[in-house]
Design a protein around this motif. Structure first.
Motif, PDB file in Angstrom:
ATOM      1  N   PRO A  78       0.771  -1.233  -0.117  1.00 11.27           N
ATOM      2  CA  PRO A  78      -0.133   0.056  -0.003  1.00 11.27           C
ATOM      3  C   PRO A  78       0.736   1.322  -0.117  1.00 11.27           C
ATOM      4  O   PRO A  78       1.845   1.292   0.622  1.00 11.27           O
ATOM      5  N   ARG A  79       0.584   2.288  -0.622  1.00  7.39           N
ATOM      6  CA  ARG A  79       1.352   3.753  -0.805  1.00  7.39           C
ATOM      7  C   ARG A  79       1.563   4.053   0.719  1.00  7.39           C
ATOM      8  O   ARG A  79       2.860   4.540   0.765  1.00  7.39           O
ATOM      9  N   LYS A  80       0.557   3.989   1.442  1.00  3.81           N
ATOM     10  CA  LYS A  80       0.911   4.687   2.720  1.00  3.81           C
ATOM     11  C   LYS A  80       1.716   3.807   3.539  1.00  3.81           C
ATOM     12  O   LYS A  80       2.368   4.520   4.653  1.00  3.81           O
ATOM     13  N   GLU A  81       2.325   2.758   3.243  1.00  2.42           N
ATOM     14  CA  GLU A  81       3.263   1.790   3.803  1.00  2.42           C
ATOM     15  C   GLU A  81       4.618   1.989   3.076  1.00  2.42           C
ATOM     16  O   GLU A  81       5.471   0.979   3.501  1.00  2.42           O
ATOM     17  N   MET A  82       5.029   2.732   2.046  1.00  2.00           N
ATOM     18  CA  MET A  82       5.998   2.677   1.289  1.00  2.00           C
ATOM     19  C   MET A  82       7.252   2.845   2.085  1.00  2.00           C
ATOM     20  O   MET A  82       8.300   1.888   1.893  1.00  2.00           O
ATOM     21  N   VAL A  83       7.122   3.844   2.933  1.00  2.00           N
ATOM     22  CA  VAL A  83       8.488   4.291   3.688  1.00  2.00           C
ATOM     23  C   VAL A  83       8.665   3.182   4.781  1.00  2.00           C
ATOM     24  O   VAL A  83       9.836   2.724   4.824  1.00  2.00           O
ATOM     25  N   ALA A  84       7.754   2.647   5.274  1.00  2.00           N
ATOM     26  CA  ALA A  84       8.033   1.492   6.346  1.00  2.00           C
ATOM     27  C   ALA A  84       8.388   0.332   5.675  1.00  2.00           C
ATOM     28  O   ALA A  84       9.425  -0.289   6.262  1.00  2.00           O
ATOM     29  N   ALA A  85       7.851   0.005   4.479  1.00  2.00           N
ATOM     30  CA  ALA A  85       8.393  -1.089   3.823  1.00  2.00           C
ATOM     31  C   ALA A  85       9.807  -1.098   3.362  1.00  2.00           C
ATOM     32  O   ALA A  85      10.624  -1.875   3.373  1.00  2.00           O
ATOM     33  N   LEU A  86      10.295   0.100   2.797  1.00  2.00           N
ATOM     34  CA  LEU A  86      11.664   0.311   2.349  1.00  2.00           C
ATOM     35  C   LEU A  86      12.565   0.182   3.437  1.00  2.00           C
ATOM     36  O   LEU A  86      13.486  -0.502   3.520  1.00  2.00           O
ATOM     37  N   ARG A  87      12.110   0.653   4.750  1.00  2.00           N
ATOM     38  CA  ARG A  87      12.965   0.839   5.950  1.00  2.00           C
ATOM     39  C   ARG A  87      13.210  -0.650   6.262  1.00  2.00           C
ATOM     40  O   ARG A  87      14.370  -0.899   6.601  1.00  2.00           O
ATOM     41  N   GLN A  88      11.973  -1.534   6.257  1.00  2.00           N
ATOM     42  CA  GLN A  88      12.240  -2.880   6.649  1.00  2.00           C
ATOM     43  C   GLN A  88      13.138  -3.528   5.705  1.00  2.00           C
ATOM     44  O   GLN A  88      14.062  -4.300   6.193  1.00  2.00           O
ATOM     45  N   LEU A  89      12.961  -3.681   4.457  1.00  2.00           N
ATOM     46  CA  LEU A  89      13.960  -4.028   3.337  1.00  2.00           C
ATOM     47  C   LEU A  89      15.432  -3.756   3.761  1.00  2.00           C
ATOM     48  O   LEU A  89      16.460  -4.450   3.547  1.00  2.00           O
ATOM     49  N   LEU A  90      15.493  -2.583   4.170  1.00  2.00           N
ATOM     50  CA  LEU A  90      16.797  -1.857   4.406  1.00  2.00           C
ATOM     51  C   LEU A  90      17.581  -2.081   5.798  1.00  2.00           C
ATOM     52  O   LEU A  90      18.409  -1.927   5.993  1.00  2.00           O
ATOM     53  N   GLY A  91      16.325  -2.756   6.693  1.00  2.00           N
ATOM     54  CA  GLY A  91      16.900  -2.837   8.114  1.00  2.00           C
ATOM     55  C   GLY A  91      17.256  -1.694   8.726  1.00  2.00           C
ATOM     56  O   GLY A  91      18.307  -1.513   9.561  1.00  2.00           O
ATOM     57  N   LYS A  92      16.608  -0.682   8.534  1.00  2.00           N
ATOM     58  CA  LYS A  92      16.823   0.691   9.039  1.00  2.00           C
ATOM     59  C   LYS A  92      15.685   1.086   9.822  1.00  2.00           C
ATOM     60  O   LYS A  92      14.503   0.716   9.605  1.00  2.00           O
ATOM     61  N   SER A  93      16.220   1.852  10.995  1.00  2.00           N
ATOM     62  CA  SER A  93      14.993   2.256  11.797  1.00  2.00           C
ATOM     63  C   SER A  93      14.546   3.756  11.464  1.00  2.00           C
ATOM     64  O   SER A  93      15.068   4.252  10.325  1.00  2.00           O
ATOM     65  N   ALA A  94      13.521   4.155  11.903  1.00  2.00           N
ATOM     66  CA  ALA A  94      12.941   5.613  11.372  1.00  2.00           C
ATOM     67  C   ALA A  94      13.728   6.608  11.623  1.00  2.00           C
ATOM     68  O   ALA A  94      13.644   7.772  11.133  1.00  2.00           O
ATOM     69  N   GLU A  95      14.917   6.500  12.555  1.00  2.00           N
ATOM     70  CA  GLU A  95      15.454   7.685  12.968  1.00  2.00           C
ATOM     71  C   GLU A  95      16.814   7.775  12.089  1.00  2.00           C
ATOM     72  O   GLU A  95      17.623   8.621  11.962  1.00  2.00           O
ATOM     73  N   GLU A  96      17.259   6.484  11.520  1.00  2.00           N
ATOM     74  CA  GLU A  96      18.364   6.625  10.310  1.00  2.00           C
ATOM     75  C   GLU A  96      18.134   7.005   8.826  1.00  2.00           C
ATOM     76  O   GLU A  96      16.972   6.767   8.421  1.00  2.00           O
ATOM     77  N   THR A  97      19.094   7.598   8.393  1.00  2.00           N
ATOM     78  CA  THR A  97      18.990   8.225   6.940  1.00  2.00           C
ATOM     79  C   THR A  97      19.272   6.812   6.135  1.00  2.00           C
ATOM     80  O   THR A  97      20.156   6.022   6.392  1.00  2.00           O
ATOM     81  N   VAL A  98      18.503   6.304   5.337  1.00  2.00           N
ATOM     82  CA  VAL A  98      18.448   5.433   4.260  1.00  2.00           C
ATOM     83  C   VAL A  98      18.878   5.679   3.072  1.00  2.00           C
ATOM     84  O   VAL A  98      18.143   6.501   2.355  1.00  2.00           O
TER      85      VAL A  98
END
Length: 103
Positions: A78-98
Motif C-alpha cells: 500500500p502506498r501509505k506503507e511505502m516508507v516503512a516497507a523500504l526501511r524494513q527491506l533496508l533494516g533501518k530504523s525510522a531515525e536513520e537516514t536510508v
C-alpha cells in the motif's frame, strides 16, 4: 522512482518527495516518459538496490511496487506503507537516514 507508462512525472516527483521527507535518499528521471529499460539500467549501472515503481494501475489501487534488484524480487505494498516497507527491506530504523536510490 520509476514509472510504468506515460504522463507520470508529477507522481514520480511526489513519491520522491515523500521519501526525502522520511530521510530516504531517492532520485527520479526528469524525462516525461522514460523507458522502463533505461530506468532499470540506470539503477543497475549505479548499484541502486531498490526501485519504487508506479503506473496507472498502482495509482488506481493506491499501491506501489518495490523491486529488489539484487534479489530480483518485486513486492506490492500500500502506498501509505511505502516508507516503512523500504526501511524494513533496508533494516533501518525510522531515525536513520536510508540510502535508497531509484531511477
Amino acid at each position: 522512482v520509476a514509472s510504468i507508462g506515460s504522463g507520470l512525472l508529477t507522481e514520480r516527483m511526489k513519491i520522491a518527495g515523500e521519501l526525502w521527507e522520511a530521510g530516504i535518499k531517492a532520485e527520479f528521471g526528469f524525462k516525461p516518459n522514460p523507458k522502463m529499460g533505461d530506468q532499470l539500467n540506470f539503477c543497475l549501472d549505479n548499484y541502486i538496490p531498490f526501485m519504487v515503481l508506479v503506473g496507472e494501475t498502482e495509482l488506481q489501487d493506491s499501491v506501489i511496487k518495490i523491486k529488489n534488484l539484487s534479489e530480483r524480487e518485486e513486492s506490492t505494498v500500500p502506498r501509505k506503507e511505502m516508507v516503512a516497507a523500504l526501511r524494513q527491506l533496508l533494516g533501518k530504523s525510522a531515525e536513520e537516514t536510508v540510502p535508497v536510490m531509484c531511477a
